[in-house]
Design a protein around this motif. Sequence first.
Motif, PDB file in Angstrom:
ATOM      1  N   THR A  37     -16.564 -33.926  25.339  1.00  0.00           N
ATOM      2  CA  THR A  37     -16.071 -32.551  25.389  1.00  0.00           C
ATOM      3  C   THR A  37     -16.524 -31.881  26.684  1.00  0.00           C
ATOM      4  O   THR A  37     -17.482 -32.308  27.315  1.00  0.00           O
ATOM      5  N   VAL A  38     -15.828 -30.799  27.036  1.00  0.00           N
ATOM      6  CA  VAL A  38     -16.233 -29.977  28.168  1.00  0.00           C
ATOM      7  C   VAL A  38     -17.401 -29.120  27.691  1.00  0.00           C
ATOM      8  O   VAL A  38     -17.294 -28.401  26.700  1.00  0.00           O
ATOM      9  N   SER A  39     -18.530 -29.210  28.384  1.00  0.00           N
ATOM     10  CA  SER A  39     -19.731 -28.504  27.943  1.00  0.00           C
ATOM     11  C   SER A  39     -20.174 -27.387  28.886  1.00  0.00           C
ATOM     12  O   SER A  39     -21.097 -26.647  28.570  1.00  0.00           O
ATOM     13  N   GLY A  40     -19.524 -27.261  30.043  1.00  0.00           N
ATOM     14  CA  GLY A  40     -19.899 -26.193  30.964  1.00  0.00           C
ATOM     15  C   GLY A  40     -19.001 -26.162  32.187  1.00  0.00           C
ATOM     16  O   GLY A  40     -18.191 -27.067  32.395  1.00  0.00           O
ATOM     17  N   PHE A  41     -19.164 -25.099  32.970  1.00  0.00           N
ATOM     18  CA  PHE A  41     -18.337 -24.903  34.158  1.00  0.00           C
ATOM     19  C   PHE A  41     -19.207 -24.539  35.353  1.00  0.00           C
ATOM     20  O   PHE A  41     -20.268 -23.945  35.202  1.00  0.00           O
ATOM     21  N   GLY A  42     -18.727 -24.860  36.537  1.00  0.00           N
ATOM     22  CA  GLY A  42     -19.317 -24.399  37.785  1.00  0.00           C
ATOM     23  C   GLY A  42     -18.216 -23.747  38.596  1.00  0.00           C
ATOM     24  O   GLY A  42     -17.114 -24.277  38.675  1.00  0.00           O
ATOM     25  N   PHE A  43     -18.493 -22.584  39.160  1.00  0.00           N
ATOM     26  CA  PHE A  43     -17.472 -21.828  39.878  1.00  0.00           C
ATOM     27  C   PHE A  43     -17.819 -21.695  41.345  1.00  0.00           C
ATOM     28  O   PHE A  43     -18.979 -21.742  41.735  1.00  0.00           O
ATOM     29  N   MET A  44     -16.792 -21.511  42.169  1.00  0.00           N
ATOM     30  CA  MET A  44     -16.991 -21.148  43.565  1.00  0.00           C
ATOM     31  C   MET A  44     -16.230 -19.853  43.784  1.00  0.00           C
ATOM     32  O   MET A  44     -15.212 -19.609  43.147  1.00  0.00           O
ATOM     33  N   GLU A  45     -16.760 -19.017  44.660  1.00  0.00           N
ATOM     34  CA  GLU A  45     -16.123 -17.729  44.908  1.00  0.00           C
ATOM     35  C   GLU A  45     -15.349 -17.763  46.209  1.00  0.00           C
ATOM     36  O   GLU A  45     -15.780 -18.355  47.187  1.00  0.00           O
ATOM     37  N   ASN A  46     -14.198 -17.124  46.192  1.00  0.00           N
ATOM     38  CA  ASN A  46     -13.385 -16.969  47.387  1.00  0.00           C
ATOM     39  C   ASN A  46     -14.083 -15.940  48.274  1.00  0.00           C
ATOM     40  O   ASN A  46     -14.457 -14.874  47.823  1.00  0.00           O
ATOM     41  N   THR A  47     -14.262 -16.249  49.528  1.00  0.00           N
ATOM     42  CA  THR A  47     -14.958 -15.333  50.433  1.00  0.00           C
ATOM     43  C   THR A  47     -14.002 -14.407  51.171  1.00  0.00           C
ATOM     44  O   THR A  47     -14.409 -13.650  52.027  1.00  0.00           O
ATOM     45  N   GLY A  48     -12.720 -14.433  50.829  1.00  0.00           N
ATOM     46  CA  GLY A  48     -11.739 -13.565  51.469  1.00  0.00           C
ATOM     47  C   GLY A  48     -11.864 -12.130  50.977  1.00  0.00           C
ATOM     48  O   GLY A  48     -12.846 -11.739  50.351  1.00  0.00           O
ATOM     49  N   ASP A  49     -10.843 -11.342  51.240  1.00  0.00           N
ATOM     50  CA  ASP A  49     -10.846  -9.941  50.836  1.00  0.00           C
ATOM     51  C   ASP A  49     -10.920  -9.777  49.325  1.00  0.00           C
ATOM     52  O   ASP A  49     -11.636  -8.919  48.824  1.00  0.00           O
ATOM     53  N   ALA A  50     -10.160 -10.575  48.607  1.00  0.00           N
ATOM     54  CA  ALA A  50     -10.165 -10.484  47.148  1.00  0.00           C
ATOM     55  C   ALA A  50     -11.243 -11.411  46.602  1.00  0.00           C
ATOM     56  O   ALA A  50     -11.256 -12.595  46.879  1.00  0.00           O
ATOM     57  N   LYS A  51     -12.147 -10.851  45.846  1.00  0.00           N
ATOM     58  CA  LYS A  51     -13.189 -11.674  45.230  1.00  0.00           C
ATOM     59  C   LYS A  51     -12.598 -12.392  44.018  1.00  0.00           C
ATOM     60  O   LYS A  51     -12.261 -11.769  43.020  1.00  0.00           O
ATOM     61  N   GLU A  52     -12.453 -13.677  44.138  1.00  0.00           N
ATOM     62  CA  GLU A  52     -11.906 -14.485  43.057  1.00  0.00           C
ATOM     63  C   GLU A  52     -12.856 -15.630  42.772  1.00  0.00           C
ATOM     64  O   GLU A  52     -13.496 -16.157  43.670  1.00  0.00           O
ATOM     65  N   ARG A  53     -12.929 -15.987  41.510  1.00  0.00           N
ATOM     66  CA  ARG A  53     -13.721 -17.153  41.126  1.00  0.00           C
ATOM     67  C   ARG A  53     -12.763 -18.273  40.768  1.00  0.00           C
ATOM     68  O   ARG A  53     -11.811 -18.067  40.042  1.00  0.00           O
ATOM     69  N   HIS A  54     -13.030 -19.447  41.306  1.00  0.00           N
ATOM     70  CA  HIS A  54     -12.204 -20.616  41.029  1.00  0.00           C
ATOM     71  C   HIS A  54     -13.059 -21.669  40.347  1.00  0.00           C
ATOM     72  O   HIS A  54     -14.176 -21.947  40.790  1.00  0.00           O
ATOM     73  N   LEU A  55     -12.522 -22.248  39.295  1.00  0.00           N
ATOM     74  CA  LEU A  55     -13.216 -23.323  38.615  1.00  0.00           C
ATOM     75  C   LEU A  55     -13.342 -24.505  39.564  1.00  0.00           C
ATOM     76  O   LEU A  55     -12.342 -25.000  40.073  1.00  0.00           O
ATOM     77  N   ALA A  56     -14.566 -24.933  39.844  1.00  0.00           N
ATOM     78  CA  ALA A  56     -14.784 -26.013  40.799  1.00  0.00           C
ATOM     79  C   ALA A  56     -15.309 -27.277  40.125  1.00  0.00           C
ATOM     80  O   ALA A  56     -14.929 -28.387  40.486  1.00  0.00           O
ATOM     81  N   VAL A  57     -16.192 -27.119  39.152  1.00  0.00           N
ATOM     82  CA  VAL A  57     -16.854 -28.268  38.535  1.00  0.00           C
ATOM     83  C   VAL A  57     -16.790 -28.146  37.020  1.00  0.00           C
ATOM     84  O   VAL A  57     -16.946 -27.067  36.462  1.00  0.00           O
TER      85      VAL A  57
END
Length: 108
Positions: free
Chosen positions: A27-47
């Motif tokens: 099962t999926v037990s956790g997530f790691g995110f990376m943030e977009n450093t552009g004007d809009a602060k967005e979090r993208h699922l990375a791991v």
Amino acid sequence: DSQKIKLGSTAVALGLFGVEPRILLGTVSGFGFMENTGDAKERHLAVLYTTLGADTRFDGGPLLDSAGKIMGVTLFGSGQTGTAVSGDVAKAFLTEVVIESKKAPEIQ
């Protein structure tokens, strides 16, 4: 779309390397995110972290959901925790590799 993955989702790793193919369920037990450093602060699922554990036969193979759709690419595991790069990150990376390879000069 990696943003639709939920904690507890079924994770299926395909072991394509070694003597014979293998399938591992967890099962999926956790997530790691990376943030977009552009004007809009967005979090993208990375791991993605999974309960698939450590087995080098699965490294680099696909991580699928219960419907057989790609969630990510397995990287490595430690103990009882597996790690995978999300499908969105893998797709962006491979797209960039293809674009850059078309720019490279041909070897004569």
